[in-house]
Write an enzyme that holds these catalytic residues in place. Structure first.
Site, mmCIF file in Angstrom:
data_model
loop_
_atom_site.group_PDB
_atom_site.id
_atom_site.type_symbol
_atom_site.label_atom_id
_atom_site.label_comp_id
_atom_site.label_asym_id
_atom_site.label_seq_id
_atom_site.Cartn_x
_atom_site.Cartn_y
_atom_site.Cartn_z
ATOM 1 N N CYS A 130 2.527 4.726 -8.267
ATOM 2 C CA CYS A 130 2.511 4.538 -9.731
ATOM 3 C C CYS A 130 2.935 3.135 -10.147
ATOM 4 C CB CYS A 130 3.397 5.573 -10.420
ATOM 5 S SG CYS A 130 5.157 5.283 -10.207
ATOM 6 N N HIS A 181 7.418 -15.698 0.406
ATOM 7 C CA HIS A 181 7.359 -14.408 1.098
ATOM 8 C C HIS A 181 7.945 -13.260 0.281
ATOM 9 C CE1 HIS A 181 6.999 -16.875 5.057
ATOM 10 N NE2 HIS A 181 5.847 -16.728 4.445
#
Ligand code: NAD
Length: 237
Positions: free
Chosen positions: A129, A118
């Protein structure tokens, strides 16, 4: 009578550990389903709703208030379970840890091969970005954490509704299917697909250590209803 945990760990060399939130409760991090777990604390929404992809994108500030308060436990230290597993790996007895946890405590204890199904609170990235940020940056931020480019930062954790990383699944399934012993601990085995991976185990020694019964208890050769740190801590490597 079933063999003891010591006997089982003595005779196996390819042990895999599969764990969940219960592995870190002895480090002070609450799980979801225990009586003092996050399900039983008062929030406007259940934890699995707040930690879902839809919630992250629609109510990002609420998500981060909960996340900073309950999921970012950066002062927590590895407990006896994390430390023993690292020792077992170093001694060549444990192949890897497969964890549903996102707290990074196995690595903090010294474990090298850890498959984080997870993700991890320690990795965060800008949605615009791709720049990476550490967990301290998130903890010290206010409201919605932002990148210098203006993009929103997202934790590299698998939110409910998101897919698990393919390579991590592949490595975990491969390790479990090759293991001669699987120790499942501190998990309710209620969160899928992660919980289903234990079904790939083909070895003889399936050990279950959990405070409360789980759906796999009947398949295990040894079931210990106790605390995982206390139980693993007793093993002599
Ligand atoms: P869960 O809360 O559903 O179940 C935890 C289980 O561990 C329960 O059955 C409980 O009885 C048992 N338990 C608690 N403390 C224990 C202890 N000391 N020794 C033995 N057993 C103990 O947790 P889950 O199955 O991991 O599923 C919850 C999801 O939430 C996971 O996907 C996980 O990613 C996430 N989560 C992670 C953290 C963390 O990173 N530490 C904390 C909370 C939730």
């Amino acid at each position: 009578m079933s063999d003891s945990l010591q006997k089982i760990t003595d005779r196996n060399k390819r042990i895999v550990f599969f764990g969940g939130a219960g592995v870190s409760t002895e480090s002070g991090i609450p799980d979801f389903r225990s009586v003092d777990g996050l399900y039983n604390q008062k929030y406007d929404f259940p934890p699995e709703e707040i930690l879902s992809s839809g919630f992250f994108y629609s109510q990002t500030e609420y998500f981060y208030n909960f996340y900073r308060d309950k999921m970012l436990c950066l002062d927590a230290k590895p407990n006896a379970a994390h430390l023993k597993l690292a020792e077992m790996e170093k001694a060549g007895k444990l192949s890897c840890v497969v964890t549903q946890n996102i707290d990074g405590l196995h690595q903090a204890a010294g474990s090298k091969t850890v498959y984080e199904l997870h993700g991890s609170v320690h990795r965060n990235y800008c949605l615009k970005c791709g720049h990476f940020f550490d967990a301290e940056y998130i903890l010290n931020s206010k409201g919605v954490p932002k990148c210098s480019c203006g993009g929103t930062i997202k934790p590299d954790v698998v939110l409910y509704g998101e897919n698990l990383d393919e390579e991590t699944i592949e490595n975990s399934v491969k390790a479990i299917s090759k293991a001669d012993c699987l120790i499942i601990a501190g998990t309710s085995l209620a969160v899928y697909p992660a919980a289903g991976f234990v079904n790939y185990f083909r070895g003889d020694d399936l050990v279950l250590i959990n405070k409360t019964p789980t759906p796999m208890d009947r398949s295990a050769s040894l079931v210990i209803h106790g605390k995982v740190g206390e139980e693993l801590g007793k093993i002599k490597v």
